[in-house]
Design a protein around this motif. Structure first.
Motif, PDB file in Angstrom:
ATOM      1  N   UNK A  38     -41.650   2.120  17.677  1.00 14.94           N
ATOM      2  CA  UNK A  38     -41.192   2.294  16.424  1.00 14.94           C
ATOM      3  C   UNK A  38     -41.469   3.643  15.783  1.00 14.94           C
ATOM      4  N   UNK A  39     -40.788   3.913  14.571  1.00 14.60           N
ATOM      5  CA  UNK A  39     -40.843   5.120  13.934  1.00 14.60           C
ATOM      6  C   UNK A  39     -40.989   4.791  12.487  1.00 14.60           C
ATOM      7  N   UNK A  40     -41.646   5.716  11.817  1.00 11.66           N
ATOM      8  CA  UNK A  40     -41.626   5.562  10.177  1.00 11.66           C
ATOM      9  C   UNK A  40     -41.232   6.859   9.722  1.00 11.66           C
ATOM     10  N   UNK A  41     -40.555   7.065   8.658  1.00 13.55           N
ATOM     11  CA  UNK A  41     -39.974   8.395   8.178  1.00 13.55           C
ATOM     12  C   UNK A  41     -40.283   8.102   6.776  1.00 13.55           C
ATOM     13  N   UNK A  42     -40.896   9.351   6.041  1.00 14.28           N
ATOM     14  CA  UNK A  42     -41.099   9.222   4.653  1.00 14.28           C
ATOM     15  C   UNK A  42     -40.535  10.567   4.066  1.00 14.28           C
ATOM     16  N   UNK A  43     -39.898  10.554   2.730  1.00 15.61           N
ATOM     17  CA  UNK A  43     -39.407  11.475   2.130  1.00 15.61           C
ATOM     18  C   UNK A  43     -40.544  12.486   1.516  1.00 15.61           C
ATOM     19  N   UNK A  44     -40.320  13.761   1.204  1.00 17.44           N
ATOM     20  CA  UNK A  44     -41.460  14.401   0.620  1.00 17.44           C
ATOM     21  C   UNK A  44     -41.476  13.761  -1.068  1.00 17.44           C
ATOM     22  N   UNK A  45     -42.513  13.637  -1.477  1.00 19.04           N
ATOM     23  CA  UNK A  45     -42.636  12.761  -2.900  1.00 19.04           C
ATOM     24  C   UNK A  45     -41.788  13.533  -3.676  1.00 19.04           C
ATOM     25  N   UNK A  46     -40.984  12.609  -4.482  1.00 20.23           N
ATOM     26  CA  UNK A  46     -39.996  13.117  -5.527  1.00 20.23           C
ATOM     27  C   UNK A  46     -38.578  13.265  -5.049  1.00 20.23           C
ATOM     28  N   UNK A  47     -38.390  13.263  -3.510  1.00 22.55           N
ATOM     29  CA  UNK A  47     -37.042  13.701  -3.111  1.00 22.55           C
ATOM     30  C   UNK A  47     -36.326  12.401  -2.951  1.00 22.55           C
ATOM     31  N   UNK A  48     -35.027  12.371  -2.857  1.00 25.32           N
ATOM     32  CA  UNK A  48     -34.147  11.202  -2.586  1.00 25.32           C
ATOM     33  C   UNK A  48     -33.902  10.977  -0.970  1.00 25.32           C
ATOM     34  N   UNK A  49     -34.014  11.979  -0.215  1.00 29.70           N
ATOM     35  CA  UNK A  49     -33.587  12.033   1.083  1.00 29.70           C
ATOM     36  C   UNK A  49     -34.610  12.705   1.812  1.00 29.70           C
ATOM     37  N   UNK A  50     -34.683  12.267   3.376  1.00 29.14           N
ATOM     38  CA  UNK A  50     -35.515  12.970   3.956  1.00 29.14           C
ATOM     39  C   UNK A  50     -34.965  13.943   4.828  1.00 29.14           C
ATOM     40  N   UNK A  51     -35.642  15.302   5.032  1.00 23.76           N
ATOM     41  CA  UNK A  51     -35.271  16.163   5.931  1.00 23.76           C
ATOM     42  C   UNK A  51     -35.666  16.028   7.355  1.00 23.76           C
ATOM     43  N   UNK A  52     -36.514  15.181   7.669  1.00 19.35           N
ATOM     44  CA  UNK A  52     -36.819  14.833   8.960  1.00 19.35           C
ATOM     45  C   UNK A  52     -35.667  13.705   9.581  1.00 19.35           C
ATOM     46  N   UNK A  53     -35.657  13.435  10.890  1.00 26.78           N
ATOM     47  CA  UNK A  53     -34.757  12.710  11.597  1.00 26.78           C
ATOM     48  C   UNK A  53     -35.236  12.271  12.937  1.00 26.78           C
ATOM     49  N   UNK A  54     -34.958  11.279  13.460  1.00 25.27           N
ATOM     50  CA  UNK A  54     -34.913  10.795  14.777  1.00 25.27           C
ATOM     51  C   UNK A  54     -33.807   9.888  15.308  1.00 25.27           C
ATOM     52  N   UNK A  55     -33.505   9.711  16.576  1.00 25.40           N
ATOM     53  CA  UNK A  55     -32.661   9.011  17.093  1.00 25.40           C
ATOM     54  C   UNK A  55     -32.845   8.936  18.603  1.00 25.40           C
ATOM     55  N   UNK A  56     -32.588   7.543  19.010  1.00 27.04           N
ATOM     56  CA  UNK A  56     -32.944   7.254  20.422  1.00 27.04           C
ATOM     57  C   UNK A  56     -31.344   6.928  21.026  1.00 27.04           C
ATOM     58  N   UNK A  57     -30.903   7.638  22.069  1.00 25.29           N
ATOM     59  CA  UNK A  57     -29.561   7.463  22.968  1.00 25.29           C
ATOM     60  C   UNK A  57     -30.000   6.684  24.003  1.00 25.29           C
ATOM     61  N   UNK A  58     -29.526   5.315  24.086  1.00 18.41           N
ATOM     62  CA  UNK A  58     -29.767   4.615  25.358  1.00 18.41           C
ATOM     63  C   UNK A  58     -28.699   4.657  26.113  1.00 18.41           C
ATOM     64  N   UNK A  59     -28.927   5.000  27.580  1.00 15.13           N
ATOM     65  CA  UNK A  59     -28.033   5.324  28.561  1.00 15.13           C
ATOM     66  C   UNK A  59     -28.053   4.205  29.726  1.00 15.13           C
ATOM     67  N   UNK A  60     -26.959   4.249  30.605  1.00 17.51           N
ATOM     68  CA  UNK A  60     -27.059   2.895  31.735  1.00 17.51           C
ATOM     69  C   UNK A  60     -28.514   3.383  32.393  1.00 17.51           C
ATOM     70  N   UNK A  61     -29.012   4.557  32.805  1.00 15.51           N
ATOM     71  CA  UNK A  61     -30.168   4.748  33.917  1.00 15.51           C
ATOM     72  C   UNK A  61     -31.277   5.126  33.094  1.00 15.51           C
ATOM     73  N   UNK A  62     -31.365   5.002  31.602  1.00 17.70           N
ATOM     74  CA  UNK A  62     -32.410   5.847  31.149  1.00 17.70           C
ATOM     75  C   UNK A  62     -31.991   5.917  29.371  1.00 17.70           C
ATOM     76  N   UNK A  63     -32.762   6.723  28.918  1.00 17.59           N
ATOM     77  CA  UNK A  63     -32.443   7.198  27.419  1.00 17.59           C
ATOM     78  C   UNK A  63     -32.899   8.710  27.075  1.00 17.59           C
ATOM     79  N   UNK A  64     -32.541   9.015  25.858  1.00 18.94           N
ATOM     80  CA  UNK A  64     -32.798  10.409  25.275  1.00 18.94           C
ATOM     81  C   UNK A  64     -33.262  10.081  23.880  1.00 18.94           C
ATOM     82  N   UNK A  65     -34.267  10.989  23.555  1.00 19.37           N
ATOM     83  CA  UNK A  65     -34.777  10.940  22.446  1.00 19.37           C
ATOM     84  C   UNK A  65     -34.953  12.236  21.510  1.00 19.37           C
ATOM     85  N   UNK A  66     -34.459  11.984  20.459  1.00 25.05           N
ATOM     86  CA  UNK A  66     -34.452  13.265  19.384  1.00 25.05           C
ATOM     87  C   UNK A  66     -35.337  13.126  18.355  1.00 25.05           C
TER      88      UNK A  66
END
Length: 337
Positions: A149-177
């Protein structure tokens, strides 16, 4: 559909109708029936009313989320109130600490698709609710070893978040950004989203080479920091490399290892030599990754029974205690099943 959560500080009952209306409108936009949206209203009302009644103030986080092919609403409710010892007991209908009918938490449990609660005496409480379009909807079966699970919050007052995450699922594993664009606002958002796009497109299996791919494709942006983790089930290792201050910690029971990334800014200046860190990959491990929107001096061992909780409860508990409030904040927690 955005990954980030909207956040409301709640310290007055006058805010409750506004929050209910906003989440109600979200439910209708997601395709919830009028009846299901009304049930969502009850859940939000109980969460916020209890927050004011027992903790005096707290925070409500919510977002729309795609669950398989179904839309859902996710809500976290965080407070620093008196807390309690027996969460299972207080969720039963008829239990009350304030001479009422005691139907509050029981109603939330009945009307939601998933309800979790975690509390410690004199620490406060974390609640998680997932509401799907239909009350009897089944969740997609997990077909990989990573439950996160992941929780991402904007800087107070901003409309978008400058942080980010992504998980790529592969046949024999996964990659996390997990990444953090420099600063906050539109330019930080552009940097981290460009980084995520490069991560998705990279065909490399080596974390340091993936970082080099991202570096090449983000040179026209403000720049970012990021950590990449690659797991191949056959090799049974965590293979990781990071540039900048993404905090990464892996728990194996009560013991933990903290990964130290390289100095630098992806898209601007990175070290010529990047070596990966290799750690054993085992069942029941817990991994925590977060941006510098959270303080780093925390320890899961300080929270009673937290290792038994879901990744979402772990992430929210750490966020509650450690958010700085002066930047975007993202935390990802995962368990190996």
């Amino acid at each position: 559909m955005d990954n980030t959560f909207s956040s409301y500080k709640i310290d007055d009952r006058s805010l409750i109708p506004f929050i209910k209306r906003e989440i109600h409108n979200m439910a209708i936009q997601l395709g919830f029936s009028t009846h299901r949206a009304a049930e969502t209203d009850i859940i939000v009302s109980e969460l916020t009313s209890n927050l004011i009644k027992f903790a005096k103030h707290g925070e409500l986080l919510y977002r729309a989320h795609l669950l398989g092919e179904q839309n859902a609403i996710e809500i976290y409710c965080l407070d620093n109130g008196a807390g309690f010892d027996n969460a299972a007991k207080i969720m039963n209908d008829g239990y009350s600490t304030s001479n009422t009918l005691g139907h509050g938490l029981g109603s939330i449990k009945r009307l939601s698709n998933e309800f979790q609660i975690y509390s410690i005496k004199n620490w406060g409480c974390v609640q998680y609710v997932r509401i799907c379009e239909k009350i009897d909807m089944c969740f997609p079966e997990i077909k990989n070893q990573l439950k996160y699970s992941a929780i991402a919050l904007n800087y107070p007052g901003e409309k978008v978040c400058g942080d980010g995450y992504h998980i790529k699922y592969l046949k024999n594993g996964f990659q996390i950004f997990v990444g953090d664009g420099l600063g906050h606002g539109e330019h930080a958002y552009e940097a981290v989203q460009t980084g995520i796009k490069a991560f998705k497109q990279s065909i490399e299996s080596d974390p340091s080479e993936i970082l080099r791919d991202i570096h090449t494709k983000t040179k026209k942006t403000r720049g970012l920091v990021a950590t990449i983790i690659v797991v191949d089930y056959k090799l049974e290792v965590w293979n990781m490399c990071g540039i900048g201050n993404i905090n990464t910690r892996i728990y194996n029971g009560l013991e933990n290892k903290t990964y130290t990334p390289y100095n630098g800014i992806i898209g601007h200046n990175i070290p010529r030599t990047l070596n990966n860190t290799i750690l054993p990959y085992k069942k029941h491990q817990i991994i925590i990754m977060h941006s510098d929107g959270l303080r780093t001096r925390w320890n899961l061992n300080d929270m009673s029974s937290i290792f038994k909780q879901s990744p979402g409860i772990i992430a929210a508990s750490l966020l509650k205690e450690n958010i700085r409030g002066n930047d975007d904040a993202t935390i990802l927690a995962a368990k190996i099943t």
